[in-house]
Design a protein around this motif. Structure first.
Motif, PDB file in Angstrom:
ATOM      1  N   ASP A 178       0.825  -1.205   0.000  1.00 52.67           N
ATOM      2  CA  ASP A 178       0.000   0.000   0.000  1.00 52.67           C
ATOM      3  C   ASP A 178       0.864   1.262   0.000  1.00 52.67           C
ATOM      4  O   ASP A 178       0.536   2.246  -0.665  1.00 52.67           O
ATOM      5  CB  ASP A 178      -0.950   0.016   1.192  1.00 52.67           C
ATOM      6  CG  ASP A 178      -2.054  -1.026   1.081  1.00 52.67           C
ATOM      7  OD1 ASP A 178      -2.390  -1.406  -0.067  1.00 52.67           O
ATOM      8  OD2 ASP A 178      -2.569  -1.451   2.125  1.00 52.67           O
ATOM      9  N   LYS A 204       2.212   1.692  -3.492  1.00 55.75           N
ATOM     10  CA  LYS A 204       1.157   2.124  -4.408  1.00 55.75           C
ATOM     11  C   LYS A 204       0.830   3.606  -4.210  1.00 55.75           C
ATOM     12  O   LYS A 204       0.605   4.333  -5.168  1.00 55.75           O
ATOM     13  CB  LYS A 204      -0.094   1.276  -4.221  1.00 55.75           C
ATOM     14  CG  LYS A 204      -1.010   1.283  -5.428  1.00 55.75           C
ATOM     15  CD  LYS A 204      -2.168   0.323  -5.257  1.00 55.75           C
ATOM     16  CE  LYS A 204      -1.781  -1.025  -5.784  1.00 55.75           C
ATOM     17  NZ  LYS A 204      -2.911  -1.949  -5.906  1.00 55.75           N
ATOM     18  N   SER A 205       0.817   4.080  -2.981  1.00 55.30           N
ATOM     19  CA  SER A 205       0.523   5.487  -2.745  1.00 55.30           C
ATOM     20  C   SER A 205       1.699   6.377  -3.159  1.00 55.30           C
ATOM     21  O   SER A 205       1.500   7.502  -3.588  1.00 55.30           O
ATOM     22  CB  SER A 205       0.136   5.735  -1.294  1.00 55.30           C
ATOM     23  OG  SER A 205       1.225   5.490  -0.445  1.00 55.30           O
ATOM     24  N   CYS A 236       4.113   5.557  -5.564  1.00 55.10           N
ATOM     25  CA  CYS A 236       4.516   5.406  -6.969  1.00 55.10           C
ATOM     26  C   CYS A 236       3.354   5.215  -7.934  1.00 55.10           C
ATOM     27  O   CYS A 236       3.555   5.244  -9.145  1.00 55.10           O
ATOM     28  CB  CYS A 236       5.457   4.212  -7.101  1.00 55.10           C
ATOM     29  SG  CYS A 236       6.902   4.313  -6.041  1.00 55.10           S
ATOM     30  N   GLY A 237       2.160   4.960  -7.426  1.00 57.70           N
ATOM     31  CA  GLY A 237       1.021   4.716  -8.305  1.00 57.70           C
ATOM     32  C   GLY A 237       0.853   3.238  -8.588  1.00 57.70           C
ATOM     33  O   GLY A 237       1.545   2.380  -8.019  1.00 57.70           O
ATOM     34  N   ASN A 238      -0.070   2.936  -9.481  1.00 54.90           N
ATOM     35  CA  ASN A 238      -0.325   1.540  -9.843  1.00 54.90           C
ATOM     36  C   ASN A 238       0.786   1.033 -10.757  1.00 54.90           C
ATOM     37  O   ASN A 238       1.198   1.730 -11.679  1.00 54.90           O
ATOM     38  CB  ASN A 238      -1.670   1.408 -10.554  1.00 54.90           C
ATOM     39  CG  ASN A 238      -2.820   1.662  -9.623  1.00 54.90           C
ATOM     40  OD1 ASN A 238      -2.755   1.346  -8.443  1.00 54.90           O
ATOM     41  ND2 ASN A 238      -3.882   2.256 -10.133  1.00 54.90           N
ATOM     42  N   PRO A 239       1.250  -0.196 -10.529  1.00 56.18           N
ATOM     43  CA  PRO A 239       2.291  -0.745 -11.392  1.00 56.18           C
ATOM     44  C   PRO A 239       1.733  -1.119 -12.765  1.00 56.18           C
ATOM     45  O   PRO A 239       0.534  -1.335 -12.929  1.00 56.18           O
ATOM     46  CB  PRO A 239       2.754  -1.987 -10.625  1.00 56.18           C
ATOM     47  CG  PRO A 239       1.585  -2.375  -9.797  1.00 56.18           C
ATOM     48  CD  PRO A 239       0.872  -1.109  -9.459  1.00 56.18           C
ATOM     49  N   LYS A 240       2.620  -1.200 -13.752  1.00 54.48           N
ATOM     50  CA  LYS A 240       2.218  -1.604 -15.104  1.00 54.48           C
ATOM     51  C   LYS A 240       2.043  -3.107 -15.195  1.00 54.48           C
ATOM     52  O   LYS A 240       1.266  -3.596 -15.990  1.00 54.48           O
ATOM     53  CB  LYS A 240       3.272  -1.170 -16.134  1.00 54.48           C
ATOM     54  CG  LYS A 240       3.472   0.311 -16.231  1.00 54.48           C
ATOM     55  CD  LYS A 240       2.418   0.941 -17.110  1.00 54.48           C
ATOM     56  CE  LYS A 240       2.593   2.430 -17.132  1.00 54.48           C
ATOM     57  NZ  LYS A 240       2.864   2.991 -18.400  1.00 54.48           N
ATOM     58  N   ASN A 241       2.785  -3.859 -14.346  1.00 48.93           N
ATOM     59  CA  ASN A 241       2.721  -5.313 -14.388  1.00 48.93           C
ATOM     60  C   ASN A 241       2.901  -5.848 -12.973  1.00 48.93           C
ATOM     61  O   ASN A 241       3.721  -5.347 -12.218  1.00 48.93           O
ATOM     62  CB  ASN A 241       3.823  -5.856 -15.305  1.00 48.93           C
ATOM     63  CG  ASN A 241       3.627  -7.303 -15.649  1.00 48.93           C
ATOM     64  OD1 ASN A 241       2.711  -7.955 -15.155  1.00 48.93           O
ATOM     65  ND2 ASN A 241       4.494  -7.826 -16.500  1.00 48.93           N
ATOM     66  N   VAL A 242       2.109  -6.861 -12.635  1.00 47.57           N
ATOM     67  CA  VAL A 242       2.184  -7.491 -11.316  1.00 47.57           C
ATOM     68  C   VAL A 242       2.362  -8.991 -11.518  1.00 47.57           C
ATOM     69  O   VAL A 242       1.640  -9.604 -12.294  1.00 47.57           O
ATOM     70  CB  VAL A 242       0.894  -7.226 -10.499  1.00 47.57           C
ATOM     71  CG1 VAL A 242       0.941  -7.969  -9.178  1.00 47.57           C
ATOM     72  CG2 VAL A 242       0.698  -5.747 -10.278  1.00 47.57           C
ATOM     73  N   TRP A 252       6.516  -6.240  -8.825  1.00 46.51           N
ATOM     74  CA  TRP A 252       5.798  -5.171  -9.530  1.00 46.51           C
ATOM     75  C   TRP A 252       6.770  -4.479 -10.464  1.00 46.51           C
ATOM     76  O   TRP A 252       7.928  -4.237 -10.120  1.00 46.51           O
ATOM     77  CB  TRP A 252       5.253  -4.141  -8.553  1.00 46.51           C
ATOM     78  CG  TRP A 252       4.114  -4.605  -7.708  1.00 46.51           C
ATOM     79  CD1 TRP A 252       3.581  -5.856  -7.632  1.00 46.51           C
ATOM     80  CD2 TRP A 252       3.362  -3.803  -6.794  1.00 46.51           C
ATOM     81  NE1 TRP A 252       2.553  -5.892  -6.741  1.00 46.51           N
ATOM     82  CE2 TRP A 252       2.392  -4.639  -6.201  1.00 46.51           C
ATOM     83  CE3 TRP A 252       3.418  -2.479  -6.404  1.00 46.51           C
ATOM     84  CZ2 TRP A 252       1.481  -4.180  -5.264  1.00 46.51           C
ATOM     85  CZ3 TRP A 252       2.513  -2.018  -5.467  1.00 46.51           C
ATOM     86  CH2 TRP A 252       1.550  -2.851  -4.917  1.00 46.51           C
ATOM     87  N   TYR A 306       7.263  -1.059 -12.903  1.00 46.06           N
ATOM     88  CA  TYR A 306       6.884   0.279 -13.329  1.00 46.06           C
ATOM     89  C   TYR A 306       7.740   0.638 -14.539  1.00 46.06           C
ATOM     90  O   TYR A 306       8.927   0.318 -14.581  1.00 46.06           O
ATOM     91  CB  TYR A 306       7.158   1.307 -12.223  1.00 46.06           C
ATOM     92  CG  TYR A 306       6.276   1.162 -11.014  1.00 46.06           C
ATOM     93  CD1 TYR A 306       5.075   1.841 -10.935  1.00 46.06           C
ATOM     94  CD2 TYR A 306       6.636   0.350  -9.950  1.00 46.06           C
ATOM     95  CE1 TYR A 306       4.253   1.722  -9.824  1.00 46.06           C
ATOM     96  CE2 TYR A 306       5.826   0.220  -8.839  1.00 46.06           C
ATOM     97  CZ  TYR A 306       4.638   0.919  -8.787  1.00 46.06           C
ATOM     98  OH  TYR A 306       3.836   0.794  -7.688  1.00 46.06           O
TER      99      TYR A 306
END
Length: 129
Positions: free
Chosen positions: A63, A66-67, A69-75, A85, A87
């Motif tokens: 969490d 995510k706060s 760096c934002g949502n990853p491009k691939n998980v 993750w 980015y």
């Protein structure tokens, strides 16, 4: 003759509708009505423009990452319960001749341990030349 009068009626109807649609009083469109709506919204915090590597720290939770760096491009989820993750700024690849002009795609891979906290990360860049 009937055709000519029908065209005249149609043209006058369009002209009247156009004139009525454009008419307005200057007092109706006051800018003071828009100000309370803008004032009631909370101010957004400034976006962190540092590179992702500078926003990461070992031990951060998912969490937290995510706060920051934002949502990853691939998980990716691994069989041992850890996660990875990725980015990147791959949207730059759609800029015509970006990589031919020396532009590089930057990527960051964040590796989480089985406890859901950042274990390590790596970064790099790649381009055509």
């Amino acid at each position: 003759m009937k055709r000519l009068s029908a065209i005249g009626v149609l043209a006058s109807t369009v002209a009247v509708a156009a004139l009525c649609g454009c008419a307005s009083k200057s007092s109706d469109s006051s800018s003071t009505a828009a100000q309370p709506a803008a004032a009631s919204q909370p101010a957004k915090p400034a976006k962190d423009k540092r590179p992702i590597e500078q926003r990461l720290a070992v031990g951060m939770t998912m969490d937290d990452v995510k706060s920051a760096c934002g949502n990853p491009k691939n998980v990716s989820a691994n069989s041992d319960g850890s996660a990875t993750w990725i980015y990147n700024d791959s949207e730059k690849a759609f800029i015509p001749y970006y990589s031919l002009g020396g532009g590089k795609i930057h990527y960051v891979t964040v590796i989480f341990g089985t406890d859901g906290k950042v274990k390590s990360w790596s970064s790099g860049s790649n381009g055509m030349y």
